[in-house]
Design an enzyme around this catalytic site. Sequence first.
Site, short mmCIF file in Angstrom:
data_model
loop_
_atom_site.label_atom_id
_atom_site.label_comp_id
_atom_site.label_asym_id
_atom_site.label_seq_id
_atom_site.Cartn_x
_atom_site.Cartn_y
_atom_site.Cartn_z
N SER A 242 0.85 -1.18 0.00
CA SER A 242 0.00 0.00 0.00
C SER A 242 0.89 1.24 0.00
O SER A 242 2.11 1.13 0.07
CB SER A 242 -0.89 0.01 1.24
OG SER A 242 -0.10 0.32 2.37
N LYS A 243 0.25 2.39 -0.04
CA LYS A 243 0.99 3.66 -0.09
C LYS A 243 2.00 3.80 1.04
O LYS A 243 3.01 4.46 0.91
CB LYS A 243 0.00 4.83 -0.03
CG LYS A 243 -0.85 4.94 -1.28
CD LYS A 243 -0.60 6.27 -1.98
CE LYS A 243 -1.16 6.29 -3.39
NZ LYS A 243 -2.65 6.31 -3.41
N ARG A 244 1.69 3.16 2.18
CA ARG A 244 2.62 3.23 3.31
C ARG A 244 4.02 2.75 2.92
O ARG A 244 5.01 3.14 3.50
CB ARG A 244 2.13 2.32 4.45
CG ARG A 244 1.11 2.93 5.35
CD ARG A 244 0.74 1.97 6.45
NE ARG A 244 0.27 0.68 5.93
CZ ARG A 244 0.88 -0.47 6.11
NH1 ARG A 244 1.98 -0.54 6.82
NH2 ARG A 244 0.38 -1.58 5.58
#
Length: 478
Positions: A242-244
């Site tokens: 994910s963007k994390r």
Amino acid sequence: MSLRVRFAPSPTGYLHVGGARTALFNWLLARKEDGVFVLRVEDTDQARSRDEHTEAILHGLSWLGLDWDEGPYFQSDGVERHRAAALQLLEEGKAYRDFSDPDEIRAEAERRQKHASRVARERADALPDGEAEERAEAGEPHAIRFRVPAGETRFSDRVHGTMRFGNTDIDDLVILRSDGTPIYNLAVVSDDHEMGINLVLRGDDHLSNTPKQVLLYRALGYPEPEFAHVPLILGADGKRLSKRHGATAVGDYEEQGILPEAMRNFLALLGWNPGDDREVFLEVEELVEAFSSERILKKSSVFDTEKLEWLNGRHLAEMPAGELLDRVHGRLRSVEHADAALLADEAWMTRLVDLLKVRSRTVDELADGALPFVRTELVFEEKAVAKHWEKDPPAAEERMKRLLEVLEDTEWALDPLEEAIRGVADELDVGAGKVIHPLRLAVTGRQSSPGIFQVLVLLGRGRTLERLRNGLERVRAL
Ligand code: GLU
């Protein structure tokens, strides 16, 4: 029958690396088996679909070199056909009209500990003959639900083998909403059938949809395609990517100076390997040749940015400098104090790129390495100044002064330069590094660079000596 595969992105976001990987696997199979790669944009979610996302997805695919043979088709263009399929099921008694209020159904289902859709089915079945038709004709809003038959649904998956699902666990899914819009599972089956898709290869996240779709194929009397569900992509911490974890949009990698060839190579290795230890596939033809759905792995793969950069470095090193020029130019255009004449000198720029590409992992890194060469005013790295000049200014001055004298009389070519510089070190009775470091700092402003002799050759006599003189002045002022 020739292979027909598809990539069916929803334009609700940019092209995600997971989606790009799915597209790539389909494309590789189509190219390998002389099949057809269809592109279908699944834009039926009106609220979330955006034209700009469609454009970004098409751009990302093109950037990766994944050309499609048919399409882009748009799912929304098939709505009438999807509706007709729902009505066919209704007519054949394989679906029913559901007039119930969803909240009421949910409450009853909770009380009786049943699936909500089964409660809806009971209510539909309890209506007297003909009533459902009358109410529909009178315009009463209602959904159409598929009547999931009893038993078990099995299908074979190229990655996971035989999959079995108990039908009691499958809801009587809505296929047509009360506003007349079709639901994804029906649209996808209708479209894949219409487009003659015979292998559906997509992400694992769709695995739970597949039994529903298989049931719809059977109910509609369509031949079933084969399936292959590719495993998830995880971040370095083992959680779903994910963007994390950093950039997840393909376009971000394009911006960062990753080469499409390297990205494609990298994506191919997410959940697949060639069965030997090959990792670098410089030519896409090699990848097409090596690829097979049998070697798609069951377990999820990890998105390792380090590896992407390493692969990119490998592709960069092998790429003809001429092909990289435009990309490097693009990044140098806005540099302050750039020497326009040098930037315009194609032969010189090609030599520069040749020198840098073997030691850069990205185009950005390459462009950064080019800065000392193309800038008319150097930017000095503080750490390097402290280490090679400030620590012992008289020694640095002596070495640079001598270098200047000797280089003024040296033929400007690799070997004579090397000989001259090593000669200065011998004469002053110090290691070559003690002479080279202050020199490199003077001519590049940096601690590290490609081999100093090559750097000097490329800079040329005039610029080298001028920079060395300026450096000497700075050292004297310390
Ligand atoms: N449109 C779906 C998605 O983007 C893919 C559907 C499919 O591959 O069957 O997740």
